[in-house]
Scaffold this motif. Sequence first.
Motif, PDB file in Angstrom:
ATOM      1  N   LYS A 195     -40.167  -7.654  13.388  1.00 44.05           N
ATOM      2  CA  LYS A 195     -40.820  -7.664  12.083  1.00 44.05           C
ATOM      3  C   LYS A 195     -40.182  -6.625  11.178  1.00 44.05           C
ATOM      4  CE  LYS A 195     -45.289  -8.995  13.970  1.00 44.05           C
ATOM      5  NZ  LYS A 195     -46.677  -8.599  14.189  1.00 44.05           N
ATOM      6  N   VAL A 196     -40.286  -6.844   9.878  1.00 40.39           N
ATOM      7  CA  VAL A 196     -39.792  -5.862   8.915  1.00 40.39           C
ATOM      8  C   VAL A 196     -40.467  -4.524   9.208  1.00 40.39           C
ATOM      9  CG1 VAL A 196     -39.760  -5.221   6.477  1.00 40.39           C
ATOM     10  CG2 VAL A 196     -39.317  -7.589   7.156  1.00 40.39           C
ATOM     11  N   GLY A 197     -39.669  -3.474   9.276  1.00 34.60           N
ATOM     12  CA  GLY A 197     -40.178  -2.141   9.582  1.00 34.60           C
ATOM     13  C   GLY A 197     -40.049  -1.739  11.032  1.00 34.60           C
ATOM     14  N   ASP A 198     -39.792  -2.702  11.928  1.00 35.55           N
ATOM     15  CA  ASP A 198     -39.570  -2.363  13.334  1.00 35.55           C
ATOM     16  C   ASP A 198     -38.318  -1.498  13.460  1.00 35.55           C
ATOM     17  OD1 ASP A 198     -41.742  -3.808  14.220  1.00 35.55           O
ATOM     18  OD2 ASP A 198     -40.564  -5.463  15.058  1.00 35.55           O
ATOM     19  N   VAL A 199     -38.305  -0.641  14.452  1.00 31.44           N
ATOM     20  CA  VAL A 199     -37.125   0.167  14.751  1.00 31.44           C
ATOM     21  C   VAL A 199     -36.408  -0.488  15.920  1.00 31.44           C
ATOM     22  CG1 VAL A 199     -36.285   2.431  15.474  1.00 31.44           C
ATOM     23  CG2 VAL A 199     -38.212   2.253  13.886  1.00 31.44           C
ATOM     24  N   VAL A 200     -35.107  -0.696  15.756  1.00 32.38           N
ATOM     25  CA  VAL A 200     -34.296  -1.354  16.782  1.00 32.38           C
ATOM     26  C   VAL A 200     -33.018  -0.559  17.014  1.00 32.38           C
ATOM     27  CG1 VAL A 200     -35.184  -3.661  16.262  1.00 32.38           C
ATOM     28  CG2 VAL A 200     -33.124  -2.847  15.103  1.00 32.38           C
ATOM     29  N   GLN A 201     -32.305  -0.962  18.028  1.00 31.60           N
ATOM     30  CA  GLN A 201     -31.030  -0.343  18.370  1.00 31.60           C
ATOM     31  C   GLN A 201     -30.134  -1.447  18.926  1.00 31.60           C
ATOM     32  OE1 GLN A 201     -31.390   2.652  21.458  1.00 31.60           O
ATOM     33  NE2 GLN A 201     -29.918   3.949  20.401  1.00 31.60           N
ATOM     34  N   LEU A 202     -28.842  -1.335  18.714  1.00 32.21           N
ATOM     35  CA  LEU A 202     -27.935  -2.307  19.309  1.00 32.21           C
ATOM     36  C   LEU A 202     -28.037  -2.235  20.831  1.00 32.21           C
ATOM     37  CD1 LEU A 202     -24.741  -1.839  17.133  1.00 32.21           C
ATOM     38  CD2 LEU A 202     -26.271  -3.816  17.157  1.00 32.21           C
ATOM     39  N   ASN A 203     -27.867  -3.349  21.493  1.00 31.68           N
ATOM     40  CA  ASN A 203     -27.901  -3.366  22.957  1.00 31.68           C
ATOM     41  C   ASN A 203     -26.861  -2.411  23.538  1.00 31.68           C
ATOM     42  OD1 ASN A 203     -29.929  -5.309  23.042  1.00 31.68           O
ATOM     43  ND2 ASN A 203     -28.465  -6.984  23.017  1.00 31.68           N
ATOM     44  N   SER A 204     -25.779  -2.207  22.824  1.00 32.48           N
ATOM     45  CA  SER A 204     -24.711  -1.321  23.292  1.00 32.48           C
ATOM     46  C   SER A 204     -24.975   0.143  22.956  1.00 32.48           C
ATOM     47  CB  SER A 204     -23.381  -1.752  22.676  1.00 32.48           C
ATOM     48  OG  SER A 204     -23.454  -1.705  21.263  1.00 32.48           O
ATOM     49  N   GLY A 205     -26.081   0.435  22.274  1.00 38.55           N
ATOM     50  CA  GLY A 205     -26.423   1.802  21.901  1.00 38.55           C
ATOM     51  C   GLY A 205     -26.215   2.017  20.415  1.00 38.55           C
ATOM     52  N   GLY A 206     -26.076   3.272  20.010  1.00 37.33           N
ATOM     53  CA  GLY A 206     -25.874   3.580  18.602  1.00 37.33           C
ATOM     54  C   GLY A 206     -27.139   4.103  17.957  1.00 37.33           C
TER      55      GLY A 206
END
Length: 81
Positions: free
Chosen positions: A4-15
Motif C-alpha cells: 500500500k502507499v506509505g508502506d516501507v519496503v526494501q529490495l530483495n537484494s538489500g539496499g
Amino acid sequence: MKFKVGDVVQLNSGGPRMTVLGNGVNENGKPVVGCSWFDGVSHCHAVFPEESVRPPRPSKLARWLGLAPTAADSEGRLRSA
C-alpha cells in the motif's frame, strides 16, 4: 497489489529502506511498485517489479529490544507481537 502507499519496503537484494508511492502495471501487464528514498544527499525514486521488493528486515537493535515482527497478517505483512 502486495503493498500500500506509505508502506516501507526494501529490495530483495538489500539496499535502503524505501517508501511506496504507488502501484501499477508495466507494459507487459506485470505489477510494479513506485518507491522513493533518500541516499544521504538526494531524493531518489524508481519503479521496481513487485516481486523484487519486500518488507524490510528488522534491525539488530529492534530484534535485541524484542520489537522485531513476529508473525504475518492476512496480507503477508509482518507485525509486532
